[in-house]
Design a protein around this motif. Sequence first.
Motif, PDB file in Angstrom:
ATOM      1  N   UNK A  33      -0.846 -16.394  -3.957  1.00 45.72           N
ATOM      2  CA  UNK A  33      -0.323 -15.160  -3.363  1.00 45.72           C
ATOM      3  C   UNK A  33       1.128 -15.305  -2.940  1.00 45.72           C
ATOM      4  N   UNK A  34       1.481 -16.437  -2.335  1.00 44.27           N
ATOM      5  CA  UNK A  34       2.829 -16.606  -1.806  1.00 44.27           C
ATOM      6  C   UNK A  34       3.905 -16.577  -2.867  1.00 44.27           C
ATOM      7  N   UNK A  56     -15.169  -3.459  -4.262  1.00 44.22           N
ATOM      8  CA  UNK A  56     -13.855  -3.664  -3.651  1.00 44.22           C
ATOM      9  C   UNK A  56     -12.965  -2.445  -3.850  1.00 44.22           C
ATOM     10  N   UNK A  57     -13.112  -1.754  -4.973  1.00 44.37           N
ATOM     11  CA  UNK A  57     -12.311  -0.548  -5.190  1.00 44.37           C
ATOM     12  C   UNK A  57     -12.774   0.576  -4.280  1.00 44.37           C
ATOM     13  N   UNK A 144      -2.294   1.966  -9.359  1.00 50.07           N
ATOM     14  CA  UNK A 144      -2.075   0.649  -8.765  1.00 50.07           C
ATOM     15  C   UNK A 144      -1.827  -0.435  -9.814  1.00 50.07           C
ATOM     16  N   UNK A 145      -1.739  -0.039 -11.082  1.00 51.26           N
ATOM     17  CA  UNK A 145      -1.475  -1.007 -12.144  1.00 51.26           C
ATOM     18  C   UNK A 145      -2.701  -1.688 -12.678  1.00 51.26           C
ATOM     19  N   UNK A 146      -3.884  -1.171 -12.355  1.00 44.61           N
ATOM     20  CA  UNK A 146      -5.141  -1.744 -12.825  1.00 44.61           C
ATOM     21  C   UNK A 146      -5.538  -1.001 -14.101  1.00 44.61           C
ATOM     22  N   UNK A 147      -4.941  -1.410 -15.206  1.00 45.79           N
ATOM     23  CA  UNK A 147      -5.008  -0.629 -16.437  1.00 45.79           C
ATOM     24  C   UNK A 147      -6.276  -0.848 -17.247  1.00 45.79           C
ATOM     25  N   UNK A 173      -7.590  -7.340  -5.023  1.00 43.83           N
ATOM     26  CA  UNK A 173      -7.831  -8.251  -3.902  1.00 43.83           C
ATOM     27  C   UNK A 173      -6.557  -8.521  -3.118  1.00 43.83           C
ATOM     28  N   UNK A 174      -5.466  -8.737  -3.836  1.00 46.28           N
ATOM     29  CA  UNK A 174      -4.191  -8.968  -3.147  1.00 46.28           C
ATOM     30  C   UNK A 174      -3.820  -7.764  -2.299  1.00 46.28           C
ATOM     31  N   UNK A 175      -4.076  -6.573  -2.809  1.00 45.55           N
ATOM     32  CA  UNK A 175      -3.780  -5.363  -2.038  1.00 45.55           C
ATOM     33  C   UNK A 175      -4.637  -5.299  -0.773  1.00 45.55           C
ATOM     34  N   UNK A 176      -5.918  -5.597  -0.885  1.00 43.20           N
ATOM     35  CA  UNK A 176      -6.792  -5.548   0.290  1.00 43.20           C
ATOM     36  C   UNK A 176      -6.344  -6.536   1.355  1.00 43.20           C
TER      37      UNK A 176
END
Length: 385
Positions: A33-34, A56-57, A144-147, A173-176
């Motif tokens: 992530x970092x 998660x969505x 969100x780019x989840x194509x 997941x990164x968004x959450x």
Amino acid sequence: MIRVIAIFMAFVLGALPALAFDTVAKSAIVLDVGTGQTLMEKNADMALPPASMSKLMTLNMVFEALKDGRLSLDQELPVSANAVKYGGSTMFLTERDRVRVEDLIRGVVVLSGNDASAVLAEAISPDGTERGFAAMMTERAQQLGMTNSTFTNSNGWPEPGHRMSMRDLAILSKRLITDFPEYYGYFAETEYPFDNRAPDNRFNRNPLLKLNIGADGLKTGHTVEAGYGLVGSAVQGGRRIIFVISGINTERQRAEEAERIANWAFRQFVERKLTEEGVVITDADVWMGTANRVGLASPMDISVLVPALKKDEVKAKISYQGPLEAPIQAGGKVAELVVSIPGLEDAVYPLVATETVPTGGFMVRVRTSATVLLRELTGEAMNFF
């Protein structure tokens, strides 16, 4: 003309070659992530049945509704016949219930409640139906780019066309984690005995939460078609990773593979700082400006992960369309830093001008025009200095 300036940043880290990680999962991805680096991927863009991981969505849509005031944690929602019809993992809700939003969230996260997901979906849906919510989820995923994600329900119940890729689940997941820190703590809860309705069903199915490896989320999933899957995240030494696996044969194998991936991601890479915010890395040629050159710097600190057992050099190059044409604004993006690390995808970072360069006056234009004419007559390269 594309100009490339090669710079070399060498870190001697060991004498043995790093071993590529091979997973038994049908599809997988591991992100740091970092740094934003992808540490490993396998069929990461393949659209597969996500099972309960697609919840998660649904949670993302709920968290967005909480943030903009369309829902509140204390709000009580009715339970429909559609929600009650679901089998599998449930909160054992009935049509007589009215359940707080926060309880429903915990029911989705900890108990993987198919019924809880449907109740939340119908509350947010533009037409009050789960099907309408699924269409809204699909549209939001694209934004969100989840194509590689399409949804037909709120909970991952097996249906044709209900699909997600592992990369999309990693993006989500990164968004959450980063956009909803006030709600992310739910994912680390190991049990939730809702109303004591099903004491044996109160435990979180995420096997990593009890292993003391820094895991704090996110979601498991299983259907006959999808196999066993897991979306995990863990933190060690200030580093956070996200990993997604799908298509595992057994529940035990899923737990073992997830732990193996987490250990590999933390132990096989070390972080190295390349540059600090605002430090000039090099200069770029300038065309028709009051100055012939301008400094290039990163607008942020840049760190990368390097395989811990690699001895190879980390190579970096600066690429820009040059010479840069004035006027140039300080802080404006004018180039890119491309970092090549053995075994990983190239990492690309923006570089900005460190100062403003206005367009030159009459004499600058005359001098530049004369230089261009001389080049055309002699075939020599231009020199702006």
